[in-house]
Scaffold this motif. Structure first.
Motif, mmCIF file in Angstrom:
data_model
loop_
_atom_site.group_PDB
_atom_site.id
_atom_site.type_symbol
_atom_site.label_atom_id
_atom_site.label_comp_id
_atom_site.label_asym_id
_atom_site.label_seq_id
_atom_site.Cartn_x
_atom_site.Cartn_y
_atom_site.Cartn_z
ATOM 1 N N PHE A 327 2.959 59.721 3.445
ATOM 2 C CA PHE A 327 2.449 60.044 4.780
ATOM 3 C C PHE A 327 0.978 60.458 4.711
ATOM 4 N N GLU A 328 0.593 61.183 3.651
ATOM 5 C CA GLU A 328 -0.811 61.557 3.484
ATOM 6 C C GLU A 328 -1.669 60.298 3.343
ATOM 7 N N GLN A 329 -1.183 59.307 2.613
ATOM 8 C CA GLN A 329 -1.911 58.039 2.482
ATOM 9 C C GLN A 329 -1.959 57.308 3.826
ATOM 10 N N TYR A 330 -0.845 57.353 4.552
ATOM 11 C CA TYR A 330 -0.765 56.696 5.865
ATOM 12 C C TYR A 330 -1.747 57.328 6.858
ATOM 13 N N LYS A 331 -1.942 58.657 6.772
ATOM 14 C CA LYS A 331 -2.785 59.384 7.724
ATOM 15 C C LYS A 331 -4.262 59.008 7.614
ATOM 16 N N LEU A 332 -4.631 58.308 6.553
ATOM 17 C CA LEU A 332 -6.033 57.939 6.375
ATOM 18 C C LEU A 332 -6.427 56.685 7.168
ATOM 19 N N HIS A 333 -5.435 55.964 7.723
ATOM 20 C CA HIS A 333 -5.781 54.668 8.328
ATOM 21 C C HIS A 333 -6.707 54.778 9.548
ATOM 22 N N PRO A 334 -6.656 55.859 10.386
ATOM 23 C CA PRO A 334 -7.629 55.925 11.492
ATOM 24 C C PRO A 334 -9.066 56.037 11.001
ATOM 25 N N GLN A 335 -9.293 56.767 9.899
ATOM 26 C CA GLN A 335 -10.643 56.915 9.369
ATOM 27 C C GLN A 335 -11.128 55.596 8.762
ATOM 28 N N HIS A 336 -10.230 54.896 8.068
ATOM 29 C CA HIS A 336 -10.602 53.591 7.528
ATOM 30 C C HIS A 336 -10.969 52.620 8.648
ATOM 31 N N ALA A 337 -10.235 52.671 9.752
ATOM 32 C CA ALA A 337 -10.511 51.780 10.888
ATOM 33 C C ALA A 337 -11.889 52.063 11.470
ATOM 34 N N GLN A 338 -12.215 53.354 11.666
ATOM 35 C CA GLN A 338 -13.530 53.678 12.220
ATOM 36 C C GLN A 338 -14.646 53.211 11.297
ATOM 37 N N ALA A 339 -14.482 53.425 9.989
ATOM 38 C CA ALA A 339 -15.506 53.001 9.038
ATOM 39 C C ALA A 339 -15.708 51.487 9.076
ATOM 40 N N ALA A 340 -14.632 50.739 9.297
ATOM 41 C CA ALA A 340 -14.729 49.280 9.323
ATOM 42 C C ALA A 340 -15.388 48.768 10.598
ATOM 43 N N GLY A 345 -21.912 47.279 16.910
ATOM 44 C CA GLY A 345 -22.358 48.129 18.010
ATOM 45 C C GLY A 345 -21.448 48.079 19.218
ATOM 46 N N ARG A 346 -20.896 46.897 19.532
ATOM 47 C CA ARG A 346 -20.045 46.752 20.711
ATOM 48 C C ARG A 346 -18.724 47.502 20.559
ATOM 49 N N LEU A 347 -18.352 47.846 19.311
ATOM 50 C CA LEU A 347 -17.035 48.456 19.072
ATOM 51 C C LEU A 347 -17.140 49.913 18.622
ATOM 52 N N ARG A 348 -18.315 50.539 18.779
ATOM 53 C CA ARG A 348 -18.452 51.917 18.301
ATOM 54 C C ARG A 348 -17.560 52.882 19.078
ATOM 55 N N GLN A 349 -17.530 52.759 20.419
ATOM 56 C CA GLN A 349 -16.663 53.646 21.197
ATOM 57 C C GLN A 349 -15.200 53.313 20.939
ATOM 58 N N THR A 350 -14.905 52.030 20.738
ATOM 59 C CA THR A 350 -13.542 51.632 20.363
ATOM 60 C C THR A 350 -13.148 52.291 19.042
ATOM 61 N N ALA A 351 -14.088 52.342 18.093
ATOM 62 C CA ALA A 351 -13.813 52.964 16.794
ATOM 63 C C ALA A 351 -13.530 54.455 16.946
ATOM 64 N N VAL A 352 -14.268 55.136 17.848
ATOM 65 C CA VAL A 352 -14.028 56.565 18.092
ATOM 66 C C VAL A 352 -12.619 56.789 18.650
ATOM 67 N N ILE A 353 -12.211 55.917 19.573
ATOM 68 C CA ILE A 353 -10.873 56.030 20.169
ATOM 69 C C ILE A 353 -9.800 55.825 19.098
ATOM 70 N N ILE A 354 -9.983 54.818 18.233
ATOM 71 C CA ILE A 354 -8.984 54.526 17.195
ATOM 72 C C ILE A 354 -8.886 55.684 16.209
ATOM 73 N N ARG A 355 -10.013 56.293 15.855
ATOM 74 C CA ARG A 355 -9.976 57.428 14.917
ATOM 75 C C ARG A 355 -9.132 58.564 15.485
ATOM 76 N N ALA A 356 -9.198 58.772 16.812
ATOM 77 C CA ALA A 356 -8.514 59.913 17.429
ATOM 78 C C ALA A 356 -7.134 59.556 17.968
ATOM 79 N N GLN A 357 -6.566 58.381 17.633
ATOM 80 C CA GLN A 357 -5.311 57.950 18.245
ATOM 81 C C GLN A 357 -4.125 58.842 17.873
ATOM 82 N N HIS A 358 -4.204 59.568 16.748
ATOM 83 C CA HIS A 358 -3.115 60.452 16.345
ATOM 84 C C HIS A 358 -3.433 61.930 16.589
ATOM 85 N N GLU A 359 -4.539 62.212 17.328
ATOM 86 C CA GLU A 359 -4.853 63.588 17.685
ATOM 87 C C GLU A 359 -3.942 64.026 18.847
ATOM 88 N N ARG A 360 -3.819 65.354 19.046
ATOM 89 C CA ARG A 360 -2.968 65.909 20.105
ATOM 90 C C ARG A 360 -3.773 66.923 20.909
#
Length: 522
Positions: A327-340, A345-360
């Motif tokens: 699960f710790e390895q799985y939890k890294l996927h939002p950060q990897h997505a943002q870095a990718a 430029g067109r997807l920077r805000q999309t990247a911010v949203i994806i990074r925070a998809q598991h926030e509460r």
């Protein structure tokens, strides 16, 4: 109790800063009984180059004003002991030059009128605020204060100059007498000038003839310029068409890439497109802007892009059955997505949203532990849409949830995982989707007509989306489908929405999608 939370910071060098502060450093005092609100305001205004002061109540704010020189005050409406009206009224009486702004989360007209009449506020801003709006309001208030101060100085200077002018007028009267004598001399000189004027008239006539000839040449040049403008207009039209094609190709690339992500073992065909479609409808239900809706839709398509680096056995495993290390390895996927995605430029805000998809909203999510106003609204929408789709496909838990059970599980997260507004949008869209489930018909390809709208996506054998749901058929696409069907020698059929009753057609809230489509050869 009061606390000076920030002093002076250099103006933000970022060219995208929302508002540039005045040349002189301005001091702003924020008064609110909620520390989280003060913290959010501090983060918003600290990079703008202001000196920021904070007070957790009206009494603390008055005490701080006794010690500090303040240009603008932003006060909450509802506070214990001393509310915003009382506090701003005292500020007006004791420091009338300070600009006053009301920050309120209540639709209380009487309190607002009181703040206007007694506190003479510059303006009031409703919670939750729009960052751009509050930054512009503060900048406008400071500019207005500076202009009023300069105006008072100008009035004083004008009065002093008027006194000087009165003295000068006396001197001018004496000079007028002398000028009368000079006028007599000038009359004599005028008679001499008459002769000179006759000669000048002859020269002007000759020059006029030259100008008329030049005007004729200019008229010819204007005709040529008009023709050049017409060519430029045609070029602009072609450029606009090319830009539209680029936009369509960009959206198509995202759609195709999302389909490629689902080719790995353990993926569910069409999952990303279903999440994106549900998220887009929720965003439209909440009346978000077109740009926000597009960012959220793209985030739905690409919300699992960070999982591309996870091992196959982890992708095939249900989240609830993962070990602690997995699960710790799985939890890294939002950060990897943002870095990718950040380099695009067109997807920077999309990247911010994806990074925070598991926030509460209660701050217990990952990877950053965001909470409250810190959590992007788009991330909450993606979290709800992805969780719902994962529950009904068995990707999140050991069992496959029914639609009703999955919706009930989503509602359990109200107030901890998502805000009430997001929950209401989800409930509304879910009801609409249930009503639409039986509102389509199956049409063979040879009966397709321009204007028909797909009710279900068309998938390839590998799960790639060839035509997304809500796609509106056009004659070129129909011809492409028929040609492809003829080459394969296999008939196709499509599920399209039933035609609307003409009387109710105007009541449709959202237009059908006309996004680009993957070619049949895909």
């Amino acid at each position: 109790m009061s606390e000076e939370l920030a002093t002076v910071s250099q103006p933000a060098a970022d060219a995208t800063a929302a508002v540039a502060p005045a040349a002189a450093i301005a001091t702003i005092l924020f008064v609110d009984d909620e520390p989280s609100i003060l913290s959010a305001l501090r983060r918003l205004f600290r990079p703008q180059g202001y000196k920021v002061l904070m007070a957790e109540g009206g009494a603390a704010g008055l005490a701080l004003l006794e010690l500090e020189s303040v240009d603008l005050v932003v006060s909450d409406m509802r506070m214990p002991e001393m509310d915003g009206v009382q506090f701003l009224e005292q500020v007006r009486q004791r420091w009338p030059a300070i600009v006053r702004v009301m920050l309120t989360g209540y639709a209380d007209i009487s309190s607002t009128i009181g703040a206007i009449n007694r506190g003479e506020i510059h303006r009031y801003i409703a919670k939750p605020w729009d960052d751009q709006d509050i930054l512009l309001s503060v900048s406008d208030g400071l500019t207005r204060s500076r202009l009023e101060r300069e105006n008072r100085q100008l009035v004083k200077l004008t009065q002093e100059q008027n006194l000087q002018l009165q003295s000068v007028n006396g001197q001018l009267n004496e000079a007028n007498t002398q000028l009368q004598e000079v006028n007599g001399q000038l009359q004599t000189a005028n008679q001499q000038l008459h002769g000179v004027n006759d000669e000048l008239e002859l020269r002007v006539k000759a020059r006029t003839q030259e100008l008329e000839a030049s005007n004729g040449q200019l008229a010819d040049a204007n005709v040529q310029l008009g023709a050049a403008n017409a060519q430029m207009e045609k070029a602009n039209q072609q450029l606009n068409a090319a830009n539209l094609q680029l936009e369509e190709n960009f959206a198509l690339s995202i759609s195709v890439f999302a389909g490629l992500l689902e080719l790995r073992d353990g993926s569910v065909a069409g999952h990303g497109h279903r999440v994106a479609t549900l998220a887009r409808r929720m965003a439209e239900q909440m009346d978000l802007s077109a740009v926000e809706v597009t960012d959220i839709y793209n985030a739905g398509l690409l919300h699992e892009v960070g999982k591309i680096g996870l091992p196959d056995h982890l992708l095939q495993k249900t989240v609830s059955l993962m070990t602690g290390d997995e699960f710790e390895q799985y939890k890294l996927h939002p950060q990897h997505a943002q870095a990718a995605l950040m380099p695009l430029g067109r997807l920077r805000q999309t990247a911010v949203i994806i990074r925070a998809q598991h926030e509460r909203v209660d701050g217990k999510g990952f990877p950053d532990g965001l909470q409250g106003l810190e959590l992007p609204l788009g991330a909450q929408i993606i979290q709800v849409a992805a969780t719902f789709e994962s529950l009904i496909t068995g990707r999140l838990a050991e069992k496959v949830y029914s639609t009703e059970d999955a919706a009930a599980a989503i509602r359990e997260g109200l107030g901890t995982r998502q805000e009430a507004a997001v929950q209401e949008a989800f409930d509304t869209v879910l009801q609409e989707m249930a009503a639409e489930a039986g509102a389509d018909i199956e049409v063979p390809s040879d009966q397709l007509k321009a204007g028909m709208v797909l009710s279900r996506p068309v998938l390839s054998p590998h799960g790639n989306v060839l035509l997304p749901a809500a796609f509106r058929f056009t004659p070129p696409v129909i011809k492409q489908v028929l040609d492809f069907e003829q080459r394969l020698g296999q008939p196709f059929s499509f599920f399209v929405k039933k035609p609307q009753d003409p009387k109710s057609a105007g009541a449709s809230k959202k237009p059908a999608q006309t996004a680009p489509v993957a070619s049949a050869a895909a």
